[in-house]
Design an enzyme around this catalytic site. Structure first.
Site, mmCIF file in Angstrom:
data_model
loop_
_atom_site.group_PDB
_atom_site.id
_atom_site.type_symbol
_atom_site.label_atom_id
_atom_site.label_comp_id
_atom_site.label_asym_id
_atom_site.label_seq_id
_atom_site.Cartn_x
_atom_site.Cartn_y
_atom_site.Cartn_z
ATOM 1 N N SER A 327 -10.852 24.434 -10.149
ATOM 2 C CA SER A 327 -11.554 24.678 -8.882
ATOM 3 C C SER A 327 -11.681 26.151 -8.534
ATOM 4 O O SER A 327 -12.470 26.515 -7.665
ATOM 5 C CB SER A 327 -10.827 23.965 -7.743
ATOM 6 O OG SER A 327 -10.779 22.579 -8.021
ATOM 7 N N HIS A 370 -14.895 13.139 0.704
ATOM 8 C CA HIS A 370 -14.643 14.070 1.800
ATOM 9 C C HIS A 370 -15.612 13.904 2.960
ATOM 10 O O HIS A 370 -15.443 14.533 3.995
ATOM 11 C CB HIS A 370 -14.754 15.511 1.297
ATOM 12 C CG HIS A 370 -13.639 15.931 0.393
ATOM 13 N ND1 HIS A 370 -13.699 15.777 -0.979
ATOM 14 C CD2 HIS A 370 -12.428 16.477 0.658
ATOM 15 C CE1 HIS A 370 -12.580 16.229 -1.518
ATOM 16 N NE2 HIS A 370 -11.778 16.651 -0.537
ATOM 17 N N CYS A 383 -13.847 20.235 -2.536
ATOM 18 C CA CYS A 383 -14.581 19.011 -2.842
ATOM 19 C C CYS A 383 -15.330 19.165 -4.158
ATOM 20 O O CYS A 383 -16.040 20.139 -4.358
ATOM 21 C CB CYS A 383 -15.562 18.703 -1.723
ATOM 22 S SG CYS A 383 -16.609 17.278 -2.091
#
Lengths: 648, 379
Positions: A327, A370, A383
């Site tokens: 991420s 989410h 997300c």
């Protein structure tokens, strides 16, 4: 006995005749000798003159003192230590064995070593000094000196040897020196005659190896006249050796030491970089090793312990280690989207926990999804679906171009060993290397830093620096060589709109400071010291559909080497970035739980210039922090190093 | 033949003999000896010690001996030659039994002030005895086998003893010197042809005997022959002498590197630099000019000796003079050939130049005989 006159005259004639023959023979022989003399002395004079010179002149090399290595505050990282040795000249000892026996009672010498030295001494000319023992303690050395009258032929001598006072902390940065091997000579093509000096040491790893030509210095020499047995008769001339260049690194010893201590126990890497200049302040790879072991010649047992350790202490994970960024890569995808104009900061995407692409499902890390979120939210909560959707619109080429603009997939030009290039995949790469066409699924994986994407912790720190400063800083580790500044300032513009960078920074601020941020628990509460960052958890295995149906296995239940890598990149202070950090904990689990607290501690240590006060930590984290700091084995702080404090 | 045969009126007596000395020969000999002092001074690194000064003293002593020998009428030496020969053979036997061990060979008798090498003495006494023998022998009997065998035995006794020491160089000198006197005395060509053929066979035997239980030469002598044939085969071992001496010689060039400037000898690359290999130092420091000059001096000495021999009508006197000349010739030619790589390394010194007392004294005494023949020649 009277003989006739005739007889006497006849005999005299005979003698005359034969003596003339002899005279002729003698003259002929004289002519042959003269001719031979002429051949040797005139016709072949130059050949023999050369041979005579070769006989007579001996060139002895004088090794230069190796350059020293300092940290950014002038603290010594590699120096030349006096090496106390004992040498012996056989011809000065009446009874070699008796002297060696007496010596072995004064100093502690390995019996094998002693036997080898004895054999060497017997094999060589009696006046050649042979090293019997080295690296003696001062006590041993002085007791040899005191007992000199009882040890004829023994001389205590002092030489130079490399030493790394900070040991393992700088193993991967400074590196180490070692003896010249045949492999070294072959692979480098180095023909410096100094390499022929017995026991001469060359850089074998990292800065010591890559800056060898600076550190080595100029070899001196002296021409001496020797006699047939090699004994020096007189010195004809001498060129003094020139010491190698002193090198100052950008590393902050206190911070480096703290980082190594903070990473201890993990297989991890941590990089702290100055966001404004690109100077690397700490480059920590754990576990490390003691470079002094290599200087002295590492034992087989020690070496196999290092190579067999699953945590790979010999690998410099900061620059050699390549990990899927997970991420932490999302900033690149987001920026690519903003710059391409396919999304605005206000646009929202709804996350239902997965997206479907043909028959395949791409999941978000949160199974339930989410919900609606904009770009800042997507970073805050990391997300995945947001980026799957965004990436499909942006395309891999734009994402890859953006990542390269931030230094990912480009080999950093640093004088360290094995600096990795990393990998930012695109269509051309896949065609060339995998022989297959790029598919949309590859884009989705790449958008969240999985799939083919690989980066080193150093590259992640560089990316973070550029995000934080908006300047295309270049990573650097050499501050000056021989007092000459080596630092480079960035030339061209990063080429990313400030507004867009601002959005990314806002997202990263939220990660650490917004209650729903993935690194909220690893926040800093001291005003003006807040940090901003991004967590990352990169998979090292594929999660199968059945596995996902049964519920993804918790990392704690997996064997160590199949757990996820934990990552965190960040910078601080959040409102006026000065330090960027990246932390990768191999198979550490989640980025927010494992990597973020380490990164926070490194940033705090950098900002405070000392072990950070507990007041900087949120109340829930204070007890852990206090415990940790009590058990850390840290160097005393060099007073000069405290100038690193911000807002002083 | 006795002194009565000489024309007494023409033969100088008393101190007048000094005028009749062959002064040119004395000058030549002294010049060569001075070259020797210079070289010994140089190889000692510019010092009279340890070689030049003792050599000078011995030369002084040798000149005195030469003059004494020269003053004594030549026929006296003919009459005592058998005694001298017997004495030197006894001394050779003595070193065989009690000689001081030095350099791996028993060659010396320590007299306290000097070491006497009986093999050196033998070189001249053998020549004297052979000359006396042919003086006594009826010329017509010279080539009869029995009278050829007798001098052969006289030669082979000391040759055998010196080979036992072992001293190949001296043995060769004795054999060649003795053979030369026989040849000069008029022994028939055929004998020499036979001897040369036999020598050829002998050489073959020597080489084929190598490594067998009945090996004829010492191992070190075989090695010297090997390295003579190919010095480069063992440059640091047995070939070292030859290689280094050729380097020294060759590096001299035309005019040499200058007095005391020779690197080969001053740095000890040259073996035996003050004795057998002293010529290399001369050649290195004074070049071809120096080396050829010394060779020229030697040849001049020979010319004077041969001239003296041709002038005298006395058989003993001419044979002794020629024998001395041949011995002297063999000395320097073998030595020079050896250092120049034309002959194997055998222990033969450079006459009048190499450091060594016995050779110097014996040679000067031999020149005393030549002088005596010169003074007491019939006029």
């Amino acid at each position: 006995m009277k003989r006739s006159q005739k007889e006497t005259e006849e005999s005299a004639r005979k003698i005359s005749r034969r003596s003339m023959i002899f005279g002729g023979l003698m003259l002929a022989t004289g002519g042959i000798l003269a001719a031979r003399m002429r051949y040797l002395q005139v016709d072949r004079a130059s050949d023999f003159r050369l041979l005579a010179e070769e006989n007579r002149i001996n060139i002895q090399l004088l090794p230069p003192a190796r350059g020293l290595i300092y940290d950014r505050y002038g603290r010594i990282l590699a120096e030349n230590e006096q090496n106390y040795t004992v040498v012996m000249v056989r011809e000065n000892a009446d009874d070699v064995d008796a002297v060696l026996d007496r010596l072995s009672r004064i100093v502690n010498i390995d019996m094998d070593r002693l036997a080898r030295a004895r054999d060497e001494m017997m094999a060589r000319a009696p006046f050649v000094p042979v090293t019997i023992a080295d690296r003696l303690t001062w006590e041993e050395f002085s007791s040899v000196a005191v007992n000199a009258p009882a040890l004829p032929g023994i001389t205590p001598e002092v030489g130079l040897s490399r030493v790394y006072p900070l040991g393992a902390d700088f193993a991967h940065v400074v590196g180490y020196v070692g003896p010249v091997s045949d492999y070294y000579l072959e692979s480098t093509g180095d023909t410096d005659p100094v390499l022929q000096i017995p026991d001469f040491q060359v850089g074998r790893y990292s800065v010591e190896a890559r800056l060898e030509q600076n550190l080595r210095g100029e070899t001196g020499s002296r021409r001496v006249e020797v006699n047939a047995s090699g004994r020096v008769m007189r010195e004809l001339d001498r060129t003094a050796p020139t010491s190698g260049d002193d090198i100052q690194l950008t590393i902050d010893t206190g911070l480096q030491n703290y980082a190594q201590a903070r990473l201890a126990g993990e297989s991890a890497a941590g990089v702290v970089m100055d966001t404004q200049t690109g100077e690397i302040l700490a480059l920590a790879s754990a576990p490390a090793f003691d470079p002094n072991l290599f200087v002295r010649g590492i034992s087989v047992a020690d070496y196999s312990r290092l190579t067999e350790d699953p945590y790979r202490p010999l690998a410099s994970k900061t620059v050699q280690g390549l990990y899927p960024p997970g991420s932490t890569f999302k900033m690149m995808t987001a920026l690519a989207g903003l710059e391409a104009g396919v999304i605005t900061p206000e646009d929202t995407i709804t996350c239902r926990g997965y997206i479907e692409l043909g028959t395949r499902r791409f999941h978000c890390w949160r199974r339930g999804g989410h919900g609606r979120m904009n770009m800042v939210d997507s970073l805050t909560q990391s997300c995945d679906v947001f980026y799957y959707e965004l990436a499909q619109q942006v395309g891999i080429e734009a994402i890859a171009a953006m990542a390269r603009r931030f230094g990912l997939g480009i080999r950093p030009d640093l004088p360290l060993s094995g600096v990795a290039e990393g990998l930012i995949p695109d269509r051309a790469w896949k065609r060339a290397n995998r022989g297959a066409d790029w598919v949309v699924g590859d884009t989705l994986n790449a958008s969240i830093g999985q799939g083919f994407v690989l980066n080193s912790p150093l590259q992640l720190a560089l990316m973070t620096s550029r995000i934080a400063s908006g300047v295309p800083v270049v990573p650097q580790i050499v501050r000056s060589i021989n007092g000459v500044d080596q630092r480079l300032s960035p030339t061209d513009d990063l080429g990313v709109a400030r507004d867009h960078l601002h959005v990314i920074r806002e997202g990263m601020w939220s990660v650490s400071n917004y209650r729903r941020g993935t690194a909220f628990r690893a926040r800093v509460v001291a005003e003006g010291y807040e940090i901003a960052g991004k967590t990352g958890t990169s998979q090292v295995r594929n999660i199968t559909a059945t596995e996902r149906a049964d519920g993804v296995t918790s990392n704690d239940d997996l064997p160590w080497n199949r757990r996820d890598h934990a990552l965190f990149v960040g910078y601080a202070p959040a409102d006026a970035p000065r330090y960027a950090v990246s932390v990768v904990v191999e198979h550490g689990g989640g980025g927010s739980a494992v990597a973020a607290p380490i990164a926070r501690d490194l940033l705090l240590r950098a900002m405070y210039g000392d072990v950070p006060p507990l007041s900087a930590y949120p109340a829930s984290a204070r007890r852990d922090a206090e415990e940790r700091h009590d058990t850390m084995d840290l160097l005393p702080i060099d007073p000069r190093a405290t100038t690193g404090r911000i807002r002083a | 033949m006795s002194f009565l045969e000489y024309t007494q009126k023409a033969t100088p007596t008393g101190l007048r003999k000094v005028i009749y000395l062959n002064w040119a020969l004395i000058l030549l000999v002294s010049t060569v000896a001075c070259v020797g002092f210079l070289m010994l001074y140089s190889v000692a690194g510019g010092s009279l010690r340890p070689w030049a000064a003792p050599q000078m003293m011995r030369f002084g002593l040798g000149i005195a001996v030469m003059l004494v020998v020269a003053m004594v009428p030549i026929w006296f030496w003919r009459n005592v030659s058998a005694v001298a020969y017997g004495l030197s053979v006894l001394l050779l036997l003595f070193v065989e039994l009690f000689g001081t061990v030095g350099m791996g060979a028993q060659r010396w008798i320590d007299l306290g002030f000097m070491r006497l090498q009986p093999s050196e003495l033998t070189k001249i006494t053998l020549v004297m005895l052979l000359a006396a023998y042919y003086d006594w022998l009826d010329v017509r009997k010279t080539s009869r086998p029995l009278y050829v065998l007798m001098p052969l035995v006289l030669i082979l006794i000391p040759v055998f003893l010196t080979l036992r020491q072992p001293d190949l160089g001296t043995a060769i000198l004795l054999m060649a010197g003795g053979g030369a006197v026989m040849f000069l005395a008029g022994v028939h060509w055929a004998y020499f042809a036979v001897v040369i053929a036999a020598a050829g066979g002998m050489v073959t035997a020597v080489f084929t005997s190598r490594g067998t239980p009945w090996q004829l030469l010492q191992d070190y002598q075989y090695r010297r022959i090997d390295t003579f044939l190919d010095p480069s085969s063992d440059p640091l071992g047995a070939g070292y002498h030859i290689t280094q001496s050729q380097i020294a010689l060759g590096s001299g060039g035309w005019t040499g590197r200058g007095f005391m400037q020779g690197t080969q000898s001053s740095l000890n690359f040259l073996p035996e630099k003050h004795t057998d290999f002293i010529f290399t130092t001369l050649a290195e420091e004074f070049g071809f000019v120096g080396g050829a000059s010394l060779l020229g001096l030697y040849l001049l000495i020979l010319v004077f000796c041969v001239w003296t021999a041709l002038q005298t009508k006395d058989r003993f006197a001419s044979l002794v003079t020629l024998g001395v000349a041949v011995t002297f010739f063999l000395y320097f030619s073998i030595n020079m050939a050896m250092v120049m790589g034309l002959a194997p390394v055998v222990g033969v010194p450079l006459p009048l130049v190499s450091y060594g007392g016995s050779a110097m004294l014996v040679l000067l005494a031999a020149f005393g005989l030549v002088q005596s023949a010169h003074i007491h020649r019939p006029r």
